[in-house]
Design an enzyme around this catalytic site. Structure first.
Site, PDB file in Angstrom:
ATOM      1  N   ALA A 270       0.848  -1.181   0.000  1.00 20.18           N
ATOM      2  CA  ALA A 270       0.000   0.000   0.000  1.00 20.18           C
ATOM      3  C   ALA A 270       0.885   1.232   0.000  1.00 20.18           C
ATOM      4  O   ALA A 270       2.094   1.123   0.192  1.00 20.18           O
ATOM      5  CB  ALA A 270      -0.907   0.016   1.240  1.00 20.18           C
ATOM      6  N   GLU A 306      -0.403   2.858   6.941  1.00 11.39           N
ATOM      7  CA  GLU A 306      -0.498   3.966   5.977  1.00 11.39           C
ATOM      8  C   GLU A 306      -1.112   5.191   6.636  1.00 11.39           C
ATOM      9  O   GLU A 306      -0.699   6.318   6.374  1.00 11.39           O
ATOM     10  CB  GLU A 306      -1.290   3.553   4.729  1.00 11.39           C
ATOM     11  CG  GLU A 306      -0.813   2.271   4.039  1.00 11.39           C
ATOM     12  CD  GLU A 306       0.687   2.208   3.767  1.00 11.39           C
ATOM     13  OE1 GLU A 306       1.310   3.265   3.590  1.00 11.39           O
ATOM     14  OE2 GLU A 306       1.232   1.076   3.746  1.00 11.39           O
TER      15      GLU A 306
HETATM   16  N1  B3K Z   1       5.958   3.746   1.466  1.00  8.44           N
HETATM   17  C1  B3K Z   1       5.415   2.638   0.719  1.00  8.44           C
HETATM   18  C2  B3K Z   1       6.450   1.832   0.022  1.00  8.44           C
HETATM   19  C3  B3K Z   1       6.842   2.314  -1.315  1.00  8.44           C
HETATM   20  C4  B3K Z   1       7.728   1.306  -2.024  1.00  8.44           C
HETATM   21  C5  B3K Z   1       8.319   1.843  -3.254  1.00  8.44           C
HETATM   22  N2  B3K Z   1       9.077   0.862  -3.995  1.00  8.44           N
HETATM   23  C6  B3K Z   1       4.566   1.757   1.545  1.00  8.44           C
HETATM   24  C7  B3K Z   1       4.776   1.836   3.001  1.00  8.44           C
HETATM   25  O1  B3K Z   1       5.798   1.506   3.535  1.00  8.44           O
HETATM   26  O2  B3K Z   1       3.880   2.273   3.672  1.00  8.44           O
HETATM   27 ZN    ZN Z   2       5.538   2.527   5.288  1.00  9.35          ZN
END
Ligand code: B3K
Ligand code: ZN
Length: 873
Positions: A270, A306
């Site tokens: 996500a 998230e």
């Molecule tokens: N921040 C995103 C991960 C993105 C990955 C890019 N290759 C999901 C998370 O850690 O919440």
């Molecule tokens: Zn994250």
């Protein structure tokens, strides 16, 4: 042969951006022949930099953009006024403050990488972290450039009725030719990796959340048409997360609109885009008949994760990608704590450590070992790792352990007071913790800097005369750049021979030296130490426990993690001895004391909790055990572990059968912690019962499969049958066929069907997987399908590492095919080769050939190239 190896990006080379971007207006016009993106950027020279005086050129990032126009302050530039190469747009001379307008065409329908703006079944979606925004428009694609975004989307109204972007809706209406538009304005500055937009046909579930200060947040979950009945759990998870973050950290939602969009084609779990999270359907959709208890719990955790990023990641973001753990380690720690508070704290910790040992410890011991804050990378997408995430979370947890929960909360407050709206570093986070607690973290920073898992060796001595007990610890980390010691918090308790915890002796020892002794006074007799309670530091801990001491701790320790750990140590010792025996052609021996300990657990589940007993009766996994061996014989290890399962199944048949019967469901399904624990234990029992080659056991599994009213029990029965011995073959095939027949319309359930076959221990698993790659249920362009079938196979220790190299050769071909479409997903598969050097010379030769064929593959991506290069070392 690769012509050149791309140069690594170094943390040491960080320089602030030469130009900042205050505002961005995007006009996104979706057309049949591509999407035209007109970007208007208010740019300003970054006064705070040394380069500012030199009038530096403007250099922006872009990838696969068809540039139609470039204009500065309204003047369209002739092609001679700028330069475009494969990755950059350079304008040699620009004023100190100016408006840049670019117009580009992109082809989302041809975007198979699923990075940037891409097509999925129901419409168009984005994924910008880490560097996907440059695939949408020319931009300074780095997290320390934060801008205010306004976005207008135009698209066909019937095909794409839902038009979304970050922030608040500020305008919408119809346009000519059956088209419509919508404008969104995000009131918060953000780095472009948090940008998102969606144009699709989706159903929506709406709700609201009243914040502690009395504001109302509009909540919405968008899903593929027809799936609304699979959304309520995610919506509840969102509201629970919002309330929890207010309670635990005083953090309130700052948005008027919080939206989650689920998409079936997504590279990872996500994405926390500001106000517009985009989720893999796997972490949104759930209904008791299609999702398991674990799925329900994972949805809670990912929704929370998230949401928590809105503060830890979005309000305060990373200065550069080396600081990734600043947001990821901290946010994993927060979602772990949320999970512990809302499910079952004891079992949560056990599962976290199980996961760490299965993925992070091997990573830290292998060719991809890197610090929590890496110092260099070739492809940043390769560093969304267990080290950055899970070890990063352990590092944050240690900070809380060192300063206490209250000071940790004060440190979080201080962090936001200092850095709200900024892009910062891991040092800034730790400095805030230090300011709030007065604790000196200088030595502790080693945890961010060094790769490798420290090994701590403990020894004890008891002086009866002085009634003094001493523990001496020695630490080492051969992967580190020097021999300096870490600061390691070690929680300890002492037990007497009757299993009574000695009062006044439970402490958190701070190990700061290479070798250090701690004394406990007034100890009446030689105690049994319980070391590293609650897994207080991510280390390997050696202590010469006797089986009797471990049995005592398993029965008596009130810290659930260390009780479980004692059981795992017992089982590990037996399985490793048996592995050696089997490899030498001898029969393994299983001591009665172990069987007795397992019996006590099984019959005592009411007192100890079914969820705990389920964990305690689950033997350590093969990948975790393999790490403890210098050279792995996967067949012997597999036979040893299964031998112990079979032995327990025979010796405790009556107890397993009784517990299975007693744990039968009594009411309607709910994914509650209590019910989930009972189902978990009952299904552990089923798995053991099926280890016996008895028709009655097969019938039991078939009955459970047929009679289950929920996916947890149905799938557990299927998994047990899928792993059952040769005699169960017809029952197995019938269940698998029925399952597919029944669920072929539910993509996420089909993933389970693929995974259960790819993970099967049956000897012909590779042939099955090969056959399944041609099955209509499989799709190389869908990451979930690839992970379910191929990555599950790559993690199937005994089958992937087949002695004849067939697993490796098959895998290398799949990686090549995938790399041409989606390098990020291909690269994740390539990680299955990480531990190839732990096997015998014959296997190594096959693995090397497979890796070299990848290395020499024409057009290999930077993503896979980096993994292969490190693996070949
Ligand atoms: N921040 C995103 C991960 C993105 C990955 C890019 N290759 C999901 C998370 O850690 O919440
Ligand atoms: Zn994250």
């Amino acid at each position: 042969m690769r012509s050149e190896t791309p140069a690594p990006i170094l943390l040491a080379d960080y320089t602030p951006p030469a130009y900042l971007i205050d505002t961005v207006h995007l006009d996104v016009d979706l057309r049949a022949d591509g999407t035209v993106v007109t970007a208007t950027l208010a740019c300003v020279r970054n006064a705070g930099t040394a380069a500012a005086a030199t009038n530096p050129p403007l250099v922006l990032d872009g990838e696969e953009l068809e540039t139609l126009e470039v204009a500065v302050d309204g003047q369209v530039l002739p092609a001679s006024a700028y330069r475009i190469d494969a990755e950059t747009l350079t304008i040699a001379t620009v004023p100190a403050r100016f408006t840049l307008r670019t117009k580009v065409r992109i082809q989302p329908d041809a975007n198979t990488q699923l990075s940037g703006f891409y097509r999925s079944k129901d419409g168009y979606f984005t994924q910008c972290e880490a560097q996907g925004f440059r695939r949408i428009t020319w931009f300074a694609d780095r997290p320390d450039v934060m801008a205010r975004f306004t976005v207008t989307l135009h698209a066909d109204k019937a095909a794409y009725p839902v038009l979304l972007a970050n922030g608040n809706p500020v305008g919408q209406g119809d346009e000519a030719d059956g088209r419509h538009y919508a404008t969104w304005e995000d009131p918060f500055k953000k780095p472009c990796y948090l940008f998102a937009m969606v144009a699709a046909k989706l159903d929506v579930l709406r709700d609201t959340f009243a914040t502690a200060s009395g504001r109302t947040v509009q909540l919405a979950i968008y899903v593929e048409p027809g799936k609304l009945d699979q959304c309520p759990h995610a919506m509840e998870a969102l509201k629970k997360s919002m309330a929890w973050d207010e309670r635990r950290f005083g953090l309130e939602c700052d948005l008027d609109h919080y939206m989650i969009v689920a998409v079936g084609d997504f590279n990872m779990g996500a994405m926390e885009n500001k106000g517009l999270n985009i989720f893999n359907t796997k972490y949104v959709l759930a209904r008791p008949d299609v999702a398991t208890d674990v799925d329900f719990e994972n949805i809670d955790r990912v929704v929370a994760h998230e949401y928590f990023h809105n503060w830890t990641g979005n309000r305060v973001t990373c200065r550069d990608w080396f600081q990734l753990s600043l947001k990821e380690g901290l946010t994993v720690f927060r979602d772990q704590e949320f999970g512990a508070d809302t499910h079952n704290r004891d079992v949560a910790r056990i599962r976290e450590v199980r996961g760490l040992r299965a993925a992070q410890f091997p990573e830290d011991a292998g060719p991809m070992a890197h610090p929590v804050r890496p110092a260099s990378y070739i492809e940043i997408n390769n560093f969304y790792t267990a080290t950055v995430y899970e070890k990063g979370a352990e590092v944050v947890r240690m900070i809380q352990t060192l300063i206490g929960r209250e000071a940790f909360r004060a440190g979080m407050d201080e962090y936001f007071r200092r850095h709200d709206g900024q892009a910062v570093t891991c040092d800034d986070f730790v400095a805030a913790m230090s300011a709030a607690s007065g604790f000196d973290f200088t030595q502790f920073m080693r945890w961010y800097r060094e790769p490798g898992t420290p090994r701590v060796t403990a020894a004890s001595a008891y002086d009866a005369q002085a009634r003094r007990y001493t523990l001496t610890f020695t630490q080492a980390n051969p992967k580190a750049s020097d021999n300096a010691p870490y600061l390691i918090p070690i929680r300890v308790a002492l037990f007497d021979a009757q299993g009574q915890e000695l009062e006044g002796h439970s402490r958190t020892l701070l190990l700061t030296e290479t070798t250090q002794t701690f004394a406990f006074d007034n100890v009446a007799s030689a105690p049994v130490p319980s070391l590293l309670r609650d897994f207080s530091a991510p280390v390997l801990l050696d202590y010469p426990y006797t089986p009797a001491e471990l049995t005592l701790l398993l029965a008596a320790e009130s810290d659930p993690f260390n009780a479980w750990e004692a059981g795992q140590r017992l089982a590990t010792g037996l399985i490793l001895e048996a592995t050696a025996a089997i490899a030498a052609g001898r029969a393994p021996v299983w001591p009665e004391s172990f069987t007795a300990a397992a019996r006590t657990l099984l019959t005592g589940y009411e007192a100890r909790g079914a969820a705990f007993v389920a964990e305690a009766l689950t033997l350590p996994g093969e990948a975790t055990l393999a790490e403890l061996l210098d050279e792995v014989n996967p067949d012997a290890l597999h036979a040893a572990r299964n031998g112990l399962r079979r032995h327990l199944a025979e010796a405790l048949h009556a107890e397993f059968a009784a517990a299975y019967a007693a744990l039968a469901p009594t009411g309607p399904y709910a994914p509650s912690a209590d019910q989930a624990g009972r189902r978990a234990l009952r299904n552990v029992c089923l798995g053991y019962l099926l280890e016996r080659d008895a028709p009655a056991e097969r019938q039991r599994a078939q009955d459970q499969y047929a009679g289950a009213d929920n996916m947890t029990d149905q799938f557990a029965a299927l998994a047990a049958l899928a792993n059952a011995n040769a005699a169960a073959r017809p029952a197995r095939e019938a269940a698998l066929a029925d399952f597919y027949q029944r669920w072929q319309g539910e993509a996420l359930v089909v993933d389970k069907w693929l995974a259960v076959q790819a993970g099967s221990r049956l000897p012909d698993t590779l042939a099955t997987v090969q056959r399944l790659t041609a099955h209509p249920a499989f799709d190389l362009s869908n990451p979930n399908k690839v992970y379910a079938l191929l990555r599950t196979f790559g993690a199937n220790l005994v089958r992937f590492h087949a002695a004849d190299g067939s697993g490796y050769a098959f895998f290398a071909e799949q990686i090549k095919a995938l790399d041409a479409r989606n390098p990020q997903v291909a690269s994740r598969l390539a990680r299955c080769f990480d531990r190839w050097k732990k096997f015998d010379a014959g296997r190594q030769a096959h693995a090397r050939a497979a890796l070299e064929s990848l290395r020499d593959h024409p057009g290999l991506s930077r993503d896979v190239g980096e993994i292969v290069m490190r693996a070949l070392g």
